[in-house]
Design a protein around this motif. Structure first.
Motif, PDB file in Angstrom:
ATOM      1  N   ILE A 176       1.599 -73.441  41.326  1.00 31.07           N
ATOM      2  CA  ILE A 176       1.320 -74.133  42.587  1.00 31.07           C
ATOM      3  C   ILE A 176       2.571 -74.069  43.448  1.00 31.07           C
ATOM      4  O   ILE A 176       3.683 -74.327  42.970  1.00 31.07           O
ATOM      5  CB  ILE A 176       0.962 -75.616  42.363  1.00 31.07           C
ATOM      6  CG1 ILE A 176      -0.219 -75.757  41.399  1.00 31.07           C
ATOM      7  CG2 ILE A 176       0.667 -76.314  43.693  1.00 31.07           C
ATOM      8  CD1 ILE A 176      -1.537 -75.320  41.959  1.00 31.07           C
ATOM      9  N   ILE A 177       2.392 -73.739  44.747  1.00 30.26           N
ATOM     10  CA  ILE A 177       3.520 -73.771  45.682  1.00 30.26           C
ATOM     11  C   ILE A 177       3.109 -74.527  46.942  1.00 30.26           C
ATOM     12  O   ILE A 177       2.037 -74.295  47.512  1.00 30.26           O
ATOM     13  CB  ILE A 177       4.021 -72.348  46.027  1.00 30.26           C
ATOM     14  CG1 ILE A 177       5.106 -72.413  47.128  1.00 30.26           C
ATOM     15  CG2 ILE A 177       2.894 -71.416  46.420  1.00 30.26           C
ATOM     16  CD1 ILE A 177       5.782 -71.103  47.417  1.00 30.26           C
ATOM     17  N   LEU A 178       3.964 -75.471  47.344  1.00 30.99           N
ATOM     18  CA  LEU A 178       3.838 -76.171  48.624  1.00 30.99           C
ATOM     19  C   LEU A 178       4.933 -75.615  49.518  1.00 30.99           C
ATOM     20  O   LEU A 178       6.116 -75.713  49.188  1.00 30.99           O
ATOM     21  CB  LEU A 178       4.001 -77.679  48.435  1.00 30.99           C
ATOM     22  CG  LEU A 178       3.929 -78.532  49.701  1.00 30.99           C
ATOM     23  CD1 LEU A 178       2.564 -78.431  50.367  1.00 30.99           C
ATOM     24  CD2 LEU A 178       4.262 -79.994  49.388  1.00 30.99           C
ATOM     25  N   LYS A 179       4.541 -75.020  50.635  1.00 32.80           N
ATOM     26  CA  LYS A 179       5.484 -74.225  51.417  1.00 32.80           C
ATOM     27  C   LYS A 179       5.506 -74.651  52.884  1.00 32.80           C
ATOM     28  O   LYS A 179       4.463 -74.738  53.532  1.00 32.80           O
ATOM     29  CB  LYS A 179       5.109 -72.742  51.325  1.00 32.80           C
ATOM     30  CG  LYS A 179       6.056 -71.797  52.042  1.00 32.80           C
ATOM     31  CD  LYS A 179       5.587 -70.368  51.932  1.00 32.80           C
ATOM     32  CE  LYS A 179       4.431 -70.068  52.837  1.00 32.80           C
ATOM     33  NZ  LYS A 179       4.796 -70.174  54.278  1.00 32.80           N
ATOM     34  N   SER A 180       6.719 -74.879  53.388  1.00 37.59           N
ATOM     35  CA  SER A 180       6.913 -75.063  54.824  1.00 37.59           C
ATOM     36  C   SER A 180       6.919 -73.695  55.517  1.00 37.59           C
ATOM     37  O   SER A 180       7.081 -72.660  54.857  1.00 37.59           O
ATOM     38  CB  SER A 180       8.243 -75.768  55.088  1.00 37.59           C
ATOM     39  OG  SER A 180       8.127 -77.161  54.937  1.00 37.59           O
ATOM     40  N   PRO A 181       6.782 -73.683  56.835  1.00 34.28           N
ATOM     41  CA  PRO A 181       6.826 -72.405  57.558  1.00 34.28           C
ATOM     42  C   PRO A 181       8.173 -71.715  57.373  1.00 34.28           C
ATOM     43  O   PRO A 181       9.207 -72.366  57.211  1.00 34.28           O
ATOM     44  CB  PRO A 181       6.615 -72.817  59.017  1.00 34.28           C
ATOM     45  CG  PRO A 181       5.988 -74.160  58.963  1.00 34.28           C
ATOM     46  CD  PRO A 181       6.519 -74.824  57.735  1.00 34.28           C
ATOM     47  N   ILE A 182       8.144 -70.400  57.393  1.00 33.70           N
ATOM     48  CA  ILE A 182       9.372 -69.615  57.277  1.00 33.70           C
ATOM     49  C   ILE A 182       9.518 -68.704  58.490  1.00 33.70           C
ATOM     50  O   ILE A 182       8.557 -68.442  59.212  1.00 33.70           O
ATOM     51  CB  ILE A 182       9.397 -68.773  55.988  1.00 33.70           C
ATOM     52  CG1 ILE A 182       8.233 -67.780  55.983  1.00 33.70           C
ATOM     53  CG2 ILE A 182       9.354 -69.656  54.755  1.00 33.70           C
ATOM     54  CD1 ILE A 182       8.307 -66.771  54.876  1.00 33.70           C
ATOM     55  N   THR A 183      10.732 -68.216  58.696  1.00 36.43           N
ATOM     56  CA  THR A 183      11.030 -67.303  59.788  1.00 36.43           C
ATOM     57  C   THR A 183      11.250 -65.906  59.236  1.00 36.43           C
ATOM     58  O   THR A 183      12.059 -65.717  58.327  1.00 36.43           O
ATOM     59  CB  THR A 183      12.288 -67.752  60.553  1.00 36.43           C
ATOM     60  OG1 THR A 183      12.059 -69.050  61.113  1.00 36.43           O
ATOM     61  CG2 THR A 183      12.638 -66.776  61.667  1.00 36.43           C
TER      62      THR A 183
ATOM     63  N   ILE B  47       2.512 -82.953  37.558  1.00 41.02           N
ATOM     64  CA  ILE B  47       2.271 -81.525  37.706  1.00 41.02           C
ATOM     65  C   ILE B  47       3.484 -80.899  38.384  1.00 41.02           C
ATOM     66  O   ILE B  47       3.881 -81.328  39.475  1.00 41.02           O
ATOM     67  CB  ILE B  47       1.008 -81.263  38.551  1.00 41.02           C
ATOM     68  CG1 ILE B  47      -0.200 -81.980  37.947  1.00 41.02           C
ATOM     69  CG2 ILE B  47       0.768 -79.772  38.695  1.00 41.02           C
ATOM     70  CD1 ILE B  47      -0.616 -81.473  36.605  1.00 41.02           C
ATOM     71  N   LYS B  48       4.069 -79.893  37.754  1.00 39.31           N
ATOM     72  CA  LYS B  48       5.207 -79.211  38.365  1.00 39.31           C
ATOM     73  C   LYS B  48       4.708 -78.279  39.459  1.00 39.31           C
ATOM     74  O   LYS B  48       3.738 -77.539  39.272  1.00 39.31           O
ATOM     75  CB  LYS B  48       5.995 -78.414  37.320  1.00 39.31           C
ATOM     76  CG  LYS B  48       6.825 -79.284  36.390  1.00 39.31           C
ATOM     77  CD  LYS B  48       7.767 -78.454  35.524  1.00 39.31           C
ATOM     78  CE  LYS B  48       8.859 -77.782  36.354  1.00 39.31           C
ATOM     79  NZ  LYS B  48       9.814 -78.758  36.909  1.00 39.31           N
ATOM     80  N   ILE B  49       5.355 -78.335  40.606  1.00 34.69           N
ATOM     81  CA  ILE B  49       5.017 -77.453  41.716  1.00 34.69           C
ATOM     82  C   ILE B  49       6.293 -76.847  42.280  1.00 34.69           C
ATOM     83  O   ILE B  49       7.363 -77.473  42.262  1.00 34.69           O
ATOM     84  CB  ILE B  49       4.255 -78.198  42.833  1.00 34.69           C
ATOM     85  CG1 ILE B  49       5.117 -79.328  43.420  1.00 34.69           C
ATOM     86  CG2 ILE B  49       2.928 -78.727  42.332  1.00 34.69           C
ATOM     87  CD1 ILE B  49       4.517 -79.962  44.674  1.00 34.69           C
TER      88      ILE B  49
END
Length: 503
Positions: free
Chosen positions: A80-87, A18-20
């Protein structure tokens, strides 16, 4: 009725990759994402990451949204997006990219599970196991604000029936799919009788379809207090945007650590998975960050795309690692921990236990889920809408409501009458209290009424829009500063506006 699948719990494992879209984020983001992806890869997760840049670096290029067109395209293509925290840069007027992503992609449900990991992670509530399901798109987070007078600013609280129906049904469907026994609705409808009242009403309506699930409703203030004091009494909590934001952090903190909680944001066609903590730039590049929050988000992602066996495998390895006292700096306690490890080392330890299961903590078993969560398309019901008056808001710098009231009563406009004046929601005319503090912001309610002398109450009569236009014109001609109007409607002869406090 058409149903739209918004979350998958398939008993048939997905073998196709699955592409994310993957965003490494800012601060500690790249470190915890690298650790998470290594664990997923070692466990055999069938995913194909497409990396995108969002956040601080994009803001600094002059892009005020924090996300490029290319990143948008990748997210919409992959779903689908898997995301780290952003500033988000401070003091420059930038909007939160997290809110932008949730609202732009229609991610209406924010799901935050919190389970105690006692005694390996300290908590006073070893039996805590709760899921907060938060409406994600409306409420005060619509961000519609105005300064109306020198003294007063406003923020509009928008609660919609389709928004309530989606999130409430999702909560019940989630409870059924994950073998949860109880759903609790938290509102403040003793004060906000229309907005929170609608949320509560929809909860009662939809709850009738789920008689196999225990359900109750609580006022948000006492509900929050009870959650903080006795979280083991709760199972699934559903609530609106602001309340959900607050109580989900309360739950995560009393459960052990905000830094270990993951969340998912679910829409009809898209889903985003992220840790609930921030980017922590003060500890970036030091290899001390705990990747558990993002790892738990990734586990939720695997369940969403039907890879439940792999999700269980990773979750159980993570639990076994914690049980054996292998902890990052944030949760390290000499009395229970055996080894303090770096971010990368923690990933190595989880990978080494991918065939293990916890001996004391509850074993993850997503495979036995009950199928696909479905949300029906919204069907709007028709109602007879009748205009019965108008609230006119004035900027008036004096402080005597009786003076303003007498001036307004002299204005004759198609028999529309001044019914009351409020200041900050409290009735100050007629028969107000002189102790009530007044600002320069006055709500003046005009209606076309007859008096029911037997019951001593007003009977609202239909008015025409032209009457309101004439009224506003005459107010302006008399030197009054009209800053806002709100038309007053009845829907199927039911009042669609609140009374003033003391009215």
């Amino acid at each position: 009725m058409n149903n739209t699948s918004v979350s998958v719990q398939s008993k048939t494992e997905i073998t196709k990759k699955i592409k994310i879209a993957v965003a490494k984020g800012d601060g500690i983001g790249p470190e915890i994402m690298d650790a998470t992806l290594r664990i997923l890869n070692a466990a055999g997760a069938n995913i194909d990451p497409e990396f995108i840049d969002i956040g601080e670096k994009v803001y600094e290029t002059g892009n005020t949204s924090g996300i490029s067109d290319e990143a948008w395209d990748a997210i919409r293509k992959n779903k689908i997006i898997l995301k780290s925290p952003i500033t988000t840069p401070q003091g420059k007027g930038y909007k939160s990219l997290n809110v932008t992503l949730r609202k732009s992609l229609g991610l209406f449900a924010n799901v935050r599970p919190v389970s105690a990991l006692y005694p390996y992670v300290h908590t006073n509530f070893p039996d805590m196991d709760v899921v907060i399901i938060r409406e994600n798109e409306e409420d005060l987070y619509a961000g519609i604000e105005h300064q109306q007078t020198q003294d007063v600013v406003q923020c509009l609280k928008l609660i919609t029936r389709p928004g309530c129906e989606r999130i409430v049904r999702y909560a019940f469907e989630y409870a059924r799919a994950y073998n949860r026994k109880k759903v609790t609705c938290m509102v403040k409808d003793n004060i906000m009788k229309l907005t929170d009242g609608l949320f509560h009403q929809v909860f009662k309506e939809i709850g009738q379809e789920y008689k196999d699930i225990e359900q109750d409703a609580q006022i948000i203030d006492i509900g929050s207090a009870r959650l903080a004091a006795r979280p083991e009494e709760y199972d699934v909590i559903v609530t609106s945007n602001l309340y959900g934001d607050i109580i989900s952090d309360i739950a995560a903190e009393i459960g052990g650590s905000v830094g270990m909680a993951g969340s998912c944001n679910i829409g009809k066609n898209m889903a985003m998975f992220e840790a609930i903590h921030g980017s922590a730039p003060d500890i970036a590049n030091k290899q001390v960050a705990n990747p558990s929050g993002l790892l738990n988000a990734a586990i939720l992602m695997l369940s969403h795309i039907g890879q439940n066996k792999i999700a269980d495998k990773i979750k159980n390895a993570w639990l076994a690692t914690l049980e054996q006292g292998i902890h990052t700096e944030d949760i390290y306690k000499e009395e229970v921990s055996k080894s303090k490890v770096t971010t990368s080392q923690f990933a190595d330890e989880v990978i080494a236990r991918l065939d293990a299961k916890p001996r004391h903590l509850k074993i993850s078993n997503l495979v036995d889920g009950k199928g696909t969560i479905k949300i029906p398309e919204y069907v709007r019901k028709t109602a007879r809408k009748t205009l019965v008056g108008v609230d006119v808001f004035l900027d008036w710098a004096e402080t005597n409501p009786n003076k303003l009231g007498k001036a307004l009563e002299k204005i004759n406009s198609y028999k529309m009458k001044l019914k009351m004046i409020t200041n900050r929601g409290v009735k100050v005319y007629p028969d107000g209290l002189e102790e009530t503090f007044c600002t320069d912001h006055w709500r003046c309610r005009f209606v076309s009424t007859d008096m029911d002398t037997k019951n001593n109450k007003f009977i609202y009569q239909e008015v025409q829009f032209e009457q309101i236009i004439d009224l506003l014109s005459k107010l302006h001609a008399n030197g009054l500063d009209v800053i806002k109007t709100e038309n007053l409607y009845e829907f199927d002869e039911k009042r669609g506006f609140s009374l003033g406090q003391g009215e």
